[in-house]
Design a protein around this motif. Structure first.
Motif, PDB file in Angstrom:
ATOM      1  N   PRO A 128     -58.671 -57.407  -3.804  1.00 29.55           N
ATOM      2  CA  PRO A 128     -59.049 -58.000  -5.093  1.00 29.55           C
ATOM      3  C   PRO A 128     -57.892 -58.012  -6.093  1.00 29.55           C
ATOM      4  CG  PRO A 128     -60.015 -55.813  -4.848  1.00 29.55           C
ATOM      5  CD  PRO A 128     -59.319 -56.133  -3.562  1.00 29.55           C
ATOM      6  N   ASP A 129     -57.985 -58.913  -7.053  1.00 25.26           N
ATOM      7  CA  ASP A 129     -57.074 -58.969  -8.197  1.00 25.26           C
ATOM      8  C   ASP A 129     -55.610 -59.197  -7.840  1.00 25.26           C
ATOM      9  OD1 ASP A 129     -59.299 -58.469  -9.881  1.00 25.26           O
ATOM     10  OD2 ASP A 129     -59.081 -56.313  -9.529  1.00 25.26           O
ATOM     11  N   LEU A 130     -55.358 -59.953  -6.801  1.00 24.03           N
ATOM     12  CA  LEU A 130     -53.976 -60.299  -6.457  1.00 24.03           C
ATOM     13  C   LEU A 130     -53.519 -61.481  -7.299  1.00 24.03           C
ATOM     14  CD1 LEU A 130     -54.065 -60.128  -2.558  1.00 24.03           C
ATOM     15  CD2 LEU A 130     -52.933 -58.534  -4.103  1.00 24.03           C
ATOM     16  N   PRO A 131     -52.221 -61.577  -7.581  1.00 29.17           N
ATOM     17  CA  PRO A 131     -51.721 -62.749  -8.300  1.00 29.17           C
ATOM     18  C   PRO A 131     -51.965 -64.020  -7.480  1.00 29.17           C
ATOM     19  CG  PRO A 131     -50.042 -61.026  -8.163  1.00 29.17           C
ATOM     20  CD  PRO A 131     -51.183 -60.600  -7.288  1.00 29.17           C
ATOM     21  N   ASP A 132     -52.120 -65.129  -8.167  1.00 30.03           N
ATOM     22  CA  ASP A 132     -52.305 -66.417  -7.491  1.00 30.03           C
ATOM     23  C   ASP A 132     -51.184 -66.648  -6.493  1.00 30.03           C
ATOM     24  OD1 ASP A 132     -54.581 -66.923  -8.914  1.00 30.03           O
ATOM     25  OD2 ASP A 132     -53.613 -68.230 -10.384  1.00 30.03           O
ATOM     26  N   GLY A 133     -51.540 -67.176  -5.344  1.00 29.62           N
ATOM     27  CA  GLY A 133     -50.550 -67.491  -4.323  1.00 29.62           C
ATOM     28  C   GLY A 133     -50.157 -66.324  -3.441  1.00 29.62           C
ATOM     29  N   SER A 134     -50.702 -65.123  -3.699  1.00 29.43           N
ATOM     30  CA  SER A 134     -50.386 -63.947  -2.888  1.00 29.43           C
ATOM     31  C   SER A 134     -51.170 -63.966  -1.587  1.00 29.43           C
ATOM     32  CB  SER A 134     -50.733 -62.662  -3.636  1.00 29.43           C
ATOM     33  OG  SER A 134     -49.936 -62.514  -4.775  1.00 29.43           O
ATOM     34  N   TYR A 135     -50.621 -63.334  -0.568  1.00 30.58           N
ATOM     35  CA  TYR A 135     -51.324 -63.175   0.700  1.00 30.58           C
ATOM     36  C   TYR A 135     -52.560 -62.314   0.457  1.00 30.58           C
ATOM     37  CZ  TYR A 135     -52.144 -61.872   5.581  1.00 30.58           C
ATOM     38  OH  TYR A 135     -52.708 -61.663   6.811  1.00 30.58           O
ATOM     39  N   ALA A 136     -53.703 -62.752   0.920  1.00 30.02           N
ATOM     40  CA  ALA A 136     -54.982 -62.097   0.626  1.00 30.02           C
ATOM     41  C   ALA A 136     -55.174 -60.752   1.313  1.00 30.02           C
ATOM     42  CB  ALA A 136     -56.127 -63.034   1.007  1.00 30.02           C
ATOM     43  N   PHE A 137     -54.399 -60.491   2.366  1.00 28.06           N
ATOM     44  CA  PHE A 137     -54.616 -59.273   3.155  1.00 28.06           C
ATOM     45  C   PHE A 137     -53.331 -58.445   3.278  1.00 28.06           C
ATOM     46  CE2 PHE A 137     -57.223 -62.771   4.846  1.00 28.06           C
ATOM     47  CZ  PHE A 137     -58.481 -62.302   4.499  1.00 28.06           C
ATOM     48  N   PRO A 138     -52.734 -58.007   2.184  1.00 24.90           N
ATOM     49  CA  PRO A 138     -51.487 -57.248   2.285  1.00 24.90           C
ATOM     50  C   PRO A 138     -51.656 -55.911   3.006  1.00 24.90           C
ATOM     51  CG  PRO A 138     -52.325 -57.159   0.041  1.00 24.90           C
ATOM     52  CD  PRO A 138     -53.166 -58.160   0.793  1.00 24.90           C
ATOM     53  N   TRP A 139     -52.869 -55.416   3.072  1.00 26.50           N
ATOM     54  CA  TRP A 139     -53.122 -54.149   3.762  1.00 26.50           C
ATOM     55  C   TRP A 139     -52.847 -54.254   5.263  1.00 26.50           C
ATOM     56  CZ3 TRP A 139     -56.824 -54.906   7.362  1.00 26.50           C
ATOM     57  CH2 TRP A 139     -57.765 -55.907   7.151  1.00 26.50           C
ATOM     58  N   ILE A 140     -52.910 -55.454   5.843  1.00 24.89           N
ATOM     59  CA  ILE A 140     -52.610 -55.606   7.269  1.00 24.89           C
ATOM     60  C   ILE A 140     -51.174 -55.184   7.540  1.00 24.89           C
ATOM     61  CG2 ILE A 140     -52.288 -57.273   9.157  1.00 24.89           C
ATOM     62  CD1 ILE A 140     -54.721 -58.803   8.062  1.00 24.89           C
ATOM     63  N   GLU A 141     -50.256 -55.655   6.723  1.00 30.71           N
ATOM     64  CA  GLU A 141     -48.849 -55.279   6.901  1.00 30.71           C
ATOM     65  C   GLU A 141     -48.641 -53.793   6.639  1.00 30.71           C
ATOM     66  OE1 GLU A 141     -44.697 -56.342   4.789  1.00 30.71           O
ATOM     67  OE2 GLU A 141     -45.823 -58.066   5.570  1.00 30.71           O
ATOM     68  N   GLU A 142     -49.349 -53.239   5.662  1.00 29.99           N
ATOM     69  CA  GLU A 142     -49.241 -51.801   5.379  1.00 29.99           C
ATOM     70  C   GLU A 142     -49.675 -50.979   6.594  1.00 29.99           C
ATOM     71  OE1 GLU A 142     -47.949 -50.324   2.645  1.00 29.99           O
ATOM     72  OE2 GLU A 142     -47.482 -52.325   1.879  1.00 29.99           O
ATOM     73  N   VAL A 143     -50.780 -51.365   7.212  1.00 28.58           N
ATOM     74  CA  VAL A 143     -51.259 -50.646   8.400  1.00 28.58           C
ATOM     75  C   VAL A 143     -50.263 -50.814   9.549  1.00 28.58           C
ATOM     76  CG1 VAL A 143     -53.077 -50.524  10.153  1.00 28.58           C
ATOM     77  CG2 VAL A 143     -53.690 -50.766   7.734  1.00 28.58           C
ATOM     78  N   GLU A 144     -49.764 -52.023   9.752  1.00 26.39           N
ATOM     79  CA  GLU A 144     -48.780 -52.255  10.815  1.00 26.39           C
ATOM     80  C   GLU A 144     -47.536 -51.403  10.600  1.00 26.39           C
ATOM     81  OE1 GLU A 144     -48.369 -56.522  10.668  1.00 26.39           O
ATOM     82  OE2 GLU A 144     -49.962 -56.803  12.158  1.00 26.39           O
ATOM     83  N   ASP A 145     -47.054 -51.315   9.360  1.00 24.43           N
ATOM     84  CA  ASP A 145     -45.885 -50.482   9.060  1.00 24.43           C
ATOM     85  C   ASP A 145     -46.186 -49.009   9.328  1.00 24.43           C
ATOM     86  OD1 ASP A 145     -44.479 -52.752   8.308  1.00 24.43           O
ATOM     87  OD2 ASP A 145     -44.659 -52.376   6.149  1.00 24.43           O
ATOM     88  N   PHE A 146     -47.359 -48.558   8.908  1.00 25.04           N
ATOM     89  CA  PHE A 146     -47.763 -47.170   9.125  1.00 25.04           C
ATOM     90  C   PHE A 146     -47.796 -46.838  10.613  1.00 25.04           C
ATOM     91  CE2 PHE A 146     -51.353 -44.288  10.024  1.00 25.04           C
ATOM     92  CZ  PHE A 146     -50.880 -43.134   9.408  1.00 25.04           C
ATOM     93  N   LEU A 147     -48.432 -47.709  11.401  1.00 21.76           N
ATOM     94  CA  LEU A 147     -48.520 -47.464  12.846  1.00 21.76           C
ATOM     95  C   LEU A 147     -47.153 -47.558  13.513  1.00 21.76           C
ATOM     96  CD1 LEU A 147     -51.824 -49.388  13.682  1.00 21.76           C
ATOM     97  CD2 LEU A 147     -51.502 -46.908  13.433  1.00 21.76           C
ATOM     98  N   SER A 148     -46.320 -48.467  13.050  1.00 19.46           N
ATOM     99  CA  SER A 148     -44.970 -48.595  13.596  1.00 19.46           C
ATOM    100  C   SER A 148     -44.157 -47.331  13.331  1.00 19.46           C
ATOM    101  CB  SER A 148     -44.277 -49.814  12.979  1.00 19.46           C
ATOM    102  OG  SER A 148     -42.963 -49.923  13.458  1.00 19.46           O
TER     103      SER A 148
END
Length: 108
Positions: free
Chosen positions: A13-33
């Motif tokens: 929620p509350d992301l700036p216009d034009g932002s990727y809607a699911f930034p948590w996916i990359e956060e999880v991928e980085d964490f697992l990596s």
């Protein structure tokens, strides 16, 4: 053994216009990596969208340790509520076949 980490595919929620809607996916991928680089787990496969969830796959440790990793994923900042794990194996023909575990797990 593979633990599937199922995260509800909900936009942040509350992301700036034009932002990727699911930034948590990359956060999880980085964490697992990072965990994989440390030798704690192996990322079994790339994460994948499956209906209304996004699924991450970890292996390379015993069930207890893999579920602890899944619990940590469930509590990462920005990760939507409702995360669960499925204990599976690399021979499963589809996602979600195996015992379902509510996350995060609480210490006993």
């Amino acid at each position: 053994m593979v633990v599937e980490i199922h995260v509800p595919l909900l936009p942040t929620p509350d992301l700036p216009d034009g932002s990727y809607a699911f930034p948590w996916i990359e956060e999880v991928e980085d964490f697992l990596s990072d965990l994989e680089d440390q030798g704690d787990v192996e990322v079994f496969d790339d994460g994948q969208e499956d209906g209304d969830v996004y699924v991450f796959f970890v292996t390379g440790a015993d069930e207890e340790d893999l579920l602890a990793v899944a619990s940590r994923v469930a509590t990462l900042p920005g990760v939507p509520a409702g995360v669960f794990a499925v204990v599976s194996n690399d021979k499963a023909e589809e996602f979600g076949l195996g015992p379902r575990v509510t996350l995060p797990q609480t210490a006993v």
